[in-house]
Design a protein around this motif. Sequence first.
Motif, PDB file in Angstrom:
ATOM      1  N   ALA A  82      44.538  53.541  34.077  1.00 45.91           N
ATOM      2  CA  ALA A  82      45.260  52.291  34.310  1.00 45.91           C
ATOM      3  C   ALA A  82      46.005  52.347  35.629  1.00 45.91           C
ATOM      4  O   ALA A  82      46.560  53.379  35.989  1.00 45.91           O
ATOM      5  CB  ALA A  82      46.239  52.054  33.173  1.00 45.91           C
ATOM      6  N   LEU A  83      45.995  51.229  36.369  1.00 47.96           N
ATOM      7  CA  LEU A  83      46.783  51.163  37.595  1.00 47.96           C
ATOM      8  C   LEU A  83      48.235  51.062  37.174  1.00 47.96           C
ATOM      9  O   LEU A  83      48.568  50.260  36.312  1.00 47.96           O
ATOM     10  CB  LEU A  83      46.402  49.910  38.379  1.00 47.96           C
ATOM     11  N   ALA A 118      41.179  42.293  41.948  1.00 52.41           N
ATOM     12  CA  ALA A 118      41.149  43.760  41.893  1.00 52.41           C
ATOM     13  C   ALA A 118      41.831  44.358  43.130  1.00 52.41           C
ATOM     14  O   ALA A 118      42.569  45.346  43.029  1.00 52.41           O
ATOM     15  CB  ALA A 118      39.700  44.235  41.795  1.00 52.41           C
ATOM     16  N   ALA A 119      41.608  43.721  44.294  1.00 49.66           N
ATOM     17  CA  ALA A 119      42.206  44.240  45.533  1.00 49.66           C
ATOM     18  C   ALA A 119      43.731  44.111  45.485  1.00 49.66           C
ATOM     19  O   ALA A 119      44.457  45.023  45.907  1.00 49.66           O
ATOM     20  CB  ALA A 119      41.636  43.492  46.733  1.00 49.66           C
ATOM     21  N   ALA A 125      49.516  48.610  43.032  1.00 51.87           N
ATOM     22  CA  ALA A 125      49.614  49.965  42.501  1.00 51.87           C
ATOM     23  C   ALA A 125      49.983  50.954  43.604  1.00 51.87           C
ATOM     24  O   ALA A 125      50.596  51.985  43.357  1.00 51.87           O
ATOM     25  CB  ALA A 125      48.300  50.361  41.843  1.00 51.87           C
ATOM     26  N   ASP A 126      49.609  50.600  44.836  1.00 52.40           N
ATOM     27  CA  ASP A 126      49.946  51.446  45.976  1.00 52.40           C
ATOM     28  C   ASP A 126      51.392  51.279  46.415  1.00 52.40           C
ATOM     29  O   ASP A 126      51.843  51.947  47.345  1.00 52.40           O
ATOM     30  CB  ASP A 126      49.046  51.076  47.176  1.00 52.40           C
ATOM     31  N   PHE A 137      46.374  35.524  46.899  1.00 55.83           N
ATOM     32  CA  PHE A 137      45.664  35.383  45.631  1.00 55.83           C
ATOM     33  C   PHE A 137      45.676  33.921  45.183  1.00 55.83           C
ATOM     34  O   PHE A 137      44.650  33.382  44.758  1.00 55.83           O
ATOM     35  CB  PHE A 137      46.325  36.268  44.571  1.00 55.83           C
ATOM     36  N   GLU A 138      46.828  33.270  45.313  1.00 53.01           N
ATOM     37  CA  GLU A 138      46.920  31.865  44.900  1.00 53.01           C
ATOM     38  C   GLU A 138      45.969  30.989  45.714  1.00 53.01           C
ATOM     39  O   GLU A 138      45.300  30.107  45.167  1.00 53.01           O
ATOM     40  CB  GLU A 138      48.364  31.361  45.060  1.00 53.01           C
TER      41      GLU A 138
END
Lengths: 237, 199
Positions: A82-83, A118-119, A125-126, A137-138
């Motif tokens: 999991a991220l 996903a990106a 997560a980074d 994203f929006e």
Amino acid sequence: MKATLESGYVIHTRPWRDTSLIVEFFSREHGRVSMVARGAKGRRSRGGSSAALLQPFTPLQCSWSGRSQLKNLSACEALAPALSLAGERVYSGLYMNELLMRLLHHEDPHRVLFDHYAAVLALLADGASSEIPLRRFELVLLEELGYGFDLACDGLSGEALDDQGWYHYHEEHGLVEAPPGAAERLPRYRGHDLLSISRGDFSGNARQSAKRLMRQVLAAHLGDRPLKSRELFKRPD
Amino acid sequence: MSFSPLIEQLVESLRCLPGVGRKTAQRMALHLLERDREGGVHLSSALAEAMEGVSHCRLCRNFTEEELCSVCADTRRDRTTVCVVESPADVVAVEQSGSYRGLYFVLMGHLSPIDGIGPEDIGLDLLQQRIQRDGVSELILATNPTVEGEATAYYLSELVRGEGIKISRIAHGVPLGGELEYVDGSTLAHAFSGRKPME
């Protein structure tokens, strides 16, 4: 219909019967799929249950079958651990998931959106700051769902935006020039900021304008019920 | 064939129970009517009394018919430690472990935006008041190890950060009697990041 080891992410789960879950899965090839994970919460003789796998933000491969809208999950494995979205970034992840749940139709594939999702998760997560990835994203989400509009042109006249002009967002036409004077009541945006956003540049005032604009555009498509995950970002007093 | 109105009403009412569909409800109704009238009468009065009488504990929000639940009313318990759990069933589980002597706070859910559950819906204002008023020195966050449970724990920790109390999160890891080979990767990763020195 049968799907074998399709990549995707769980967006949401809810309990069903005593030991089962209803899983909303965002797959790359099939879009949003609802399925029943039978016995997912039950205890197996060894190790954990598959409820541990069926968590958001874990890259998964799932197999399912079934003809109705609600499929049967037959197998599920993790492609990677999991991220881990630390701290407030988990709110950003939940926010994206809420948008997907509210706006995606069942079994309508959106590969570009999936790759972008996903990106963004990987970025979060980074430890990246979440605001600008969320705005991107929006924008991709709106574009993919067919709600996109030109950020560099006036939707009525078709002319390029004036750097110094003021514009309203109109649900049908996209951006339209704000008539001088009457503009105060409606949210309006500076041409300069909109042009920056269209180039993917969120520096200076463009960042704040993008936030206001996306909020207004999404509200138009979400209907009466506001997004609940926004409450998490509010600082408690 | 359809049942008479009273039986029909009973069958429909039984369907409000989780996991009970029409068929099961019908079986239950007929069983009570055929074989166990006394049990049925007892059930109906117990149900009516519980629905009428049970409300939430003033301190921990757990179900009780008193003002304080039995845990909060117990003067021998450590009143400076509060364990935050998602449901009354979690209180029972922790109590059965016999390893905890403090008090509880029951959220009756977790933050879940998609289900429309935000911070106000899980009584966080009440918890904050309690911390400020009752001299709590440690808060143990025992929400479930799910994404929503973690988000809830994080939100809570941010909420009480300024209060100067110790905040801890329960450990996650390999179940007792389990075999590493069968434990999923995420749990194992947690078990490693939360490892303890041997003493």
